[in-house]
Write a protein that holds these residues in place. Structure first.
Motif, PDB file in Angstrom:
ATOM      1  N   SER A  30       0.794  -1.346  -0.083  1.00  0.00           N
ATOM      2  CA  SER A  30       0.010  -0.050   0.018  1.00  0.00           C
ATOM      3  C   SER A  30       0.712   1.281   0.122  1.00  0.00           C
ATOM      4  N   SER A  53       2.144   6.381  -3.858  1.00  0.00           N
ATOM      5  CA  SER A  53       1.865   6.007  -2.583  1.00  0.00           C
ATOM      6  C   SER A  53       0.588   7.120  -2.159  1.00  0.00           C
ATOM      7  N   ARG A  71      -6.650   2.857  -6.096  1.00  0.00           N
ATOM      8  CA  ARG A  71      -6.314   1.996  -5.150  1.00  0.00           C
ATOM      9  C   ARG A  71      -6.917   1.921  -3.961  1.00  0.00           C
ATOM     10  N   SER A  73      -6.254   0.871  -0.344  1.00  0.00           N
ATOM     11  CA  SER A  73      -5.152   0.466   0.673  1.00  0.00           C
ATOM     12  C   SER A  73      -5.405  -0.452   1.545  1.00  0.00           C
ATOM     13  N   ASN A  76      -5.386  -3.851  -0.199  1.00  0.00           N
ATOM     14  CA  ASN A  76      -4.028  -4.052  -0.722  1.00  0.00           C
ATOM     15  C   ASN A  76      -4.253  -4.142  -2.180  1.00  0.00           C
TER      16      ASN A  76
END
Length: 113
Positions: A30, A53, A71, A73, A76
């Motif tokens: 992540s 990130s 994404r 996190s 994942n």
């Protein structure tokens, strides 16, 4: 080593949509930049989209306005939402953890009527 598994590929008609997923094992996924790449038959692998990130994104000119990388996190997982698909988007799509250079096995996307 982080293991990456792509899913979500398939056969879709021109103009259709698909969402690819890249699920990772390993708690550090992540915090890494992740890229989606693709490779069509007889062509070099090319970068399609990348997410840092911090959530910043960048796209290849050929997919801008049609593809969205995101994404989750907590899961994942990194996604590639692909809209308005064209026959030239046909390829095997791979995700890559850019920091560790770990790659998934790829998922086939075929855009055809």
């Amino acid at each position: 080593q982080v293991q990456l598994v792509e899913s979500g590929g398939g056969l879709v008609q021109p103009g259709g949509s698909l969402r690819l997923s890249c699920a990772a094992s390993g708690s550090r996924f992540s915090i890494n930049a992740v890229g989606w790449y693709r490779q069509a038959p007889g062509k070099q692998r090319e970068l399609v989209a990348v997410i840092t990130s911090g959530g910043a994104t960048n796209y290849a000119d050929s997919v801008k306005g049609r593809f969205t990388i995101s994404r989750d996190s907590a899961k994942n997982t990194v996604y590639l939402q692909m809209n308005s698909l064209k026959p030239e988007d046909t390829a095997v799509y791979y995700c890559r953890n850019i920091l560790t250079n770990d790659w998934g096995q790829g998922t086939q996307v075929t855009v055809s009527s």
